[in-house]
Design an enzyme around this catalytic site. Structure first.
Site, PDB file in Angstrom:
ATOM      1  N   THR A 190      79.009  55.481  -4.978  1.00 34.77           N
ATOM      2  CA  THR A 190      78.593  55.361  -3.581  1.00 34.77           C
ATOM      3  C   THR A 190      78.750  53.899  -3.166  1.00 34.77           C
ATOM      4  OG1 THR A 190      76.333  54.817  -4.163  1.00 34.77           O
ATOM      5  CG2 THR A 190      76.821  57.138  -3.860  1.00 34.77           C
ATOM      6  N   GLU A 228      77.102  62.286  -3.669  1.00 36.15           N
ATOM      7  CA  GLU A 228      76.292  62.987  -4.664  1.00 36.15           C
ATOM      8  C   GLU A 228      76.364  64.502  -4.537  1.00 36.15           C
ATOM      9  OE1 GLU A 228      75.444  60.371  -2.892  1.00 36.15           O
ATOM     10  OE2 GLU A 228      73.966  59.085  -3.869  1.00 36.15           O
ATOM     11  N   LYS A 251      60.687  52.997  13.825  1.00 33.77           N
ATOM     12  CA  LYS A 251      59.291  53.429  13.858  1.00 33.77           C
ATOM     13  C   LYS A 251      58.539  52.606  14.893  1.00 33.77           C
ATOM     14  CE  LYS A 251      59.580  54.783   9.068  1.00 33.77           C
ATOM     15  NZ  LYS A 251      60.357  53.969   8.138  1.00 33.77           N
ATOM     16  N   TRP A 258      58.510  58.217  15.530  1.00 38.71           N
ATOM     17  CA  TRP A 258      59.819  57.963  14.940  1.00 38.71           C
ATOM     18  C   TRP A 258      60.888  58.188  15.991  1.00 38.71           C
ATOM     19  CZ3 TRP A 258      60.676  59.792   9.232  1.00 38.71           C
ATOM     20  CH2 TRP A 258      59.721  59.164   8.412  1.00 38.71           C
TER      21      TRP A 258
HETATM   22  P1  ADP Z   1      78.547  56.096   1.335  1.00 37.97           P
HETATM   23  O1  ADP Z   1      77.193  55.508   1.592  1.00 37.97           O
HETATM   24  O2  ADP Z   1      79.188  55.740   0.061  1.00 37.97           O
HETATM   25  O3  ADP Z   1      79.433  56.100   2.510  1.00 37.97           O
HETATM   26  P2  ADP Z   1      78.361  58.909   1.441  1.00 37.97           P
HETATM   27  O4  ADP Z   1      79.686  59.129   2.015  1.00 37.97           O
HETATM   28  O5  ADP Z   1      77.933  59.690   0.300  1.00 37.97           O
HETATM   29  O6  ADP Z   1      78.189  57.522   0.978  1.00 37.97           O
HETATM   30  O7  ADP Z   1      77.317  58.963   2.624  1.00 37.97           O
HETATM   31  C1  ADP Z   1      76.431  59.998   2.755  1.00 37.97           C
HETATM   32  C2  ADP Z   1      75.558  59.775   3.940  1.00 37.97           C
HETATM   33  O8  ADP Z   1      76.316  59.768   5.144  1.00 37.97           O
HETATM   34  C3  ADP Z   1      74.544  60.858   4.149  1.00 37.97           C
HETATM   35  O9  ADP Z   1      73.422  60.675   3.322  1.00 37.97           O
HETATM   36  C4  ADP Z   1      74.216  60.711   5.619  1.00 37.97           C
HETATM   37  O10 ADP Z   1      73.274  59.705   5.851  1.00 37.97           O
HETATM   38  C5  ADP Z   1      75.532  60.287   6.205  1.00 37.97           C
HETATM   39  N1  ADP Z   1      76.214  61.436   6.796  1.00 37.97           N
HETATM   40  C6  ADP Z   1      77.141  62.227   6.237  1.00 37.97           C
HETATM   41  N2  ADP Z   1      77.551  63.166   7.102  1.00 37.97           N
HETATM   42  C7  ADP Z   1      76.861  62.994   8.248  1.00 37.97           C
HETATM   43  C8  ADP Z   1      76.819  63.644   9.524  1.00 37.97           C
HETATM   44  N3  ADP Z   1      77.605  64.673   9.813  1.00 37.97           N
HETATM   45  N4  ADP Z   1      75.959  63.167  10.445  1.00 37.97           N
HETATM   46  C9  ADP Z   1      75.169  62.113  10.184  1.00 37.97           C
HETATM   47  N5  ADP Z   1      75.179  61.443   9.026  1.00 37.97           N
HETATM   48  C10 ADP Z   1      75.998  61.874   8.056  1.00 37.97           C
END
Ligand code: ADP
Length: 535
Positions: free
Chosen positions: A186, A329, A438, A443
């Site tokens: 990540t 993940e 917040k 929120w």
């Molecule tokens: P990185 O932080 O490496 O870019 P990821 O691609 O695994 O990691 O990111 C996952 C995160 O991206 C999710 O936990 C979420 O916060 C955000 N995310 C993914 N898809 C969406 C979506 N459709 N809308 C809003 N947030 C999203």
């Protein structure tokens, strides 16, 4: 009593061998770093993946070894995916957009034995070389004619020369389906990146889900993943497409609007996938040239929230947006937004409200939302809490890390996202836990504020962040990039929020900037904005 069915292990090479046998002449088309467009069929891809698997063994790569890649979406990267995993080694896709120190950390943490790289990334590897501890050699993904005359990389191997002498047949080892197959870190915004270690079984099951959940992924379809193969396996496209015999189109390094448009039209792409930032550029390009996408029917959009304006812009062009949520993940498909039958009867406004949600899980993903004490919250579309997930393609821990608080005793993985779930099981992301604003005990969802701001015709991109406030604790502040030649006053933008959110959620002020900082995966880097504008 056990059933009497064959124990046919779910391993990755079986996907490619199926495609070679059943869809051997279905094309994989790639824009290459060297320039020309390359095309061949699944049968040729399988032959070359087998040659590469033999070559890897000759190099001494065996079960459990980790092989890194620094590469764009292209046919050689596709071959590496299958060859490395196929012999029981682990294909570690490295995101070249990570910061230098993160790259060094993950190459060493993963203990990459070899690194395969596109020519684009030779200077990057040369720069970091001295800090890469255990890398035995570098394979340049090109032919002899394009090998650099000189490189500081020790033992540079030419990909085409490496595979040329090898036989194009192999008896793939009969691996346990739980064998590790792939590794992706990540792009952590704080601390060191963490690795999600995929298995053959998780990858094959995820590929089934990919085909099951995404409309139009079939032998009639043409799939162009814009989302990189170095980011969560291009959301599963390199496995899902061959599993059904869809034509695959790889864009290589050219991800600007004009290049994507040309490739999509030329190859008659029906389905594409990527993050909103990429589509913003493509839509801008289409507006500028006054053209449409000739054949695209579906756009899978995730990674960050897809704004209403984008869903509408594609709908106007006859393209259906499929919104989805996932994480490194979760392999990544978690929830996908496709309607249920009863929802087809909804009016346009309600349909839009639904489309803005991230989607519902399919079979294989369990979800729940929980409060701070871990108690499950109701599925009423209002209560929000931490989103937790469970399933066979969700990580059970992190690579070479001790057990973490991210996993609870019942095996739920805490996503770090805050969400609601409605009575139909549709998840709507409120925010990332650390991005939520917040204000006086309430929120405020930064995603909601951004979606509203971006609907204003003068706004190109927007980020809502928390600004420290003596009275309320935090208050929302908008940081926006305006469209080319657009003018907009802060009050005018604030007025635009009237009636769309509660009064106390309207951003106090607006900062107009030239551009926003992005993470290695195209998301707005909120931490940097908070450091700069959060006080
Ligand atoms: P990185 O932080 O490496 O870019 P990821 O691609 O695994 O990691 O990111 C996952 C995160 O991206 C999710 O936990 C979420 O916060 C955000 N995310 C993914 N898809 C969406 C979506 N459709 N809308 C809003 N947030 C999203």
């Amino acid at each position: 009593m056990l059933g009497q069915m064959m124990n046919w292990s779910l391993t990755i090479p079986k996907i490619l061998e199926y495609a070679a046998a059943m869809h051997g002449d279905t094309e994989i088309v790639s824009r290459t770093v060297e320039g020309p467009v390359h095309r061949y069929g699944y049968a040729d891809a399988a032959k070359r993946a087998r040659k590469l698997a033999n070559a890897l063994r000759r190099l001494g790569v065996g079960e459990g070894d980790v092989v890194g890649t620094l590469a764009w979406n292209g046919y050689r990267h596709f071959e590496i995916y299958y060859a490395v995993s196929g012999i029981g080694a682990v294909c570690h896709t490295i995101n070249p957009r990570l910061f230098a120190e993160q790259l060094v950390y993950i190459v060493n943490h993963a203990a990459d034995k070899y690194i395969f790289l596109d020519l684009t990334f030779v200077p990057l590897a040369e720069k970091l070389l001295a800090q890469f501890k255990g890398v035995k050699g570098f394979v340049l993904m090109t032919d002899r004619a394009h090998m650099p005359a000189a490189t500081a990389l020790p033992n540079p191997i030419c990909y085409e020369e490496l595979i040329a002498p090898e036989p194009d047949s192999i008896a793939w080892p009969d691996l346990d389906e739980n064998t590790a197959s792939g590794l992706c870190y990540t792009s952590a915004t704080t601390g060191n990146p963490r690795g999600a270690l995929y298995s053959h079984r998780s990858t094959v099951l995820h590929a089934f889900a990919h085909c099951m959940r995404l409309p139009g992924i079939s032998a009639e379809g043409v799939m162009l993943p814009v989302v990189p193969m170095f980011h969560v396996n291009a959301w599963g496209a390199p496995y899902g497409a061959p599993m059904v015999g869809a034509k695959l189109v790889f864009p290589g390094p050219n991800l600007d609007g004009a290049s994507l448009h040309a490739l999509m039209d030329q190859e008659q792409v029906t389905f594409s996938a990527g993050v909103p930032t990429v589509w913003l550029n493509l839509l801008n390009h289409l507006d500028q040239v006054g053209k449409n996408l000739a054949t695209v029917k579906y756009m899978l959009i995730g990674g960050s929230a897809c704004p209403q304006a984008m869903i509408e812009a594609f709908a106007k062009r006859g393209i259906e947006v499929i919104h989805a949520w996932g994480m490194t993940e979760t392999s990544p498909l978690g929830v996908v937004n496709t309607p249920k039958r009863k929802q087809l009867a909804l009016g346009p406004q309600e349909r839009m409200q639904l489309a803005l949600k991230q989607g519902r899980p399919g079979f294989g993903v369990e979800i729940k939302i929980a409060d701070a004490e871990g108690r499950a919250l109701p599925w009423d579309g209002k209560a929000f809490g931490t989103l937790k997930v469970r399933g066979p393609w969700v990580c059970s821990g992190y690579f070479r890390q001790p057990p973490m608080a991210t996993h609870d005793a019942e095996g739920w993985f805490d996503t770090g996202d805050v969400a609601t779930i409605d009575a139909d099981g549709f998840v709507e992301l409120v925010d990332r836990t650390k991005d939520v604003i917040k204000s006086g005990g309430e929120w405020i969802s930064s995603i909601q504020l951004e979606n509203i701001a971006i609907a204003h015709p003068a706004v190109q991109e927007a980020a809502a962040i928390a600004r420290r406030d003596a009275k309320w604790g935090e208050r929302p502040r908008l940081v926006v990039v305006l469209r080319k030649d657009a003018k907009l006053g802060a009050d005018e933008l604030r007025d635009f929020f009237a009636g769309k959110v509660a009064k106390w959620a309207v951003p106090d002020d607006v900062v107009i900037v030239e551009q926003l900082p992005h993470t290695a995966t195209g998301k707005i880097l909120k931490r940097e904005l908070r450091d700069k504008y959060g006080t």
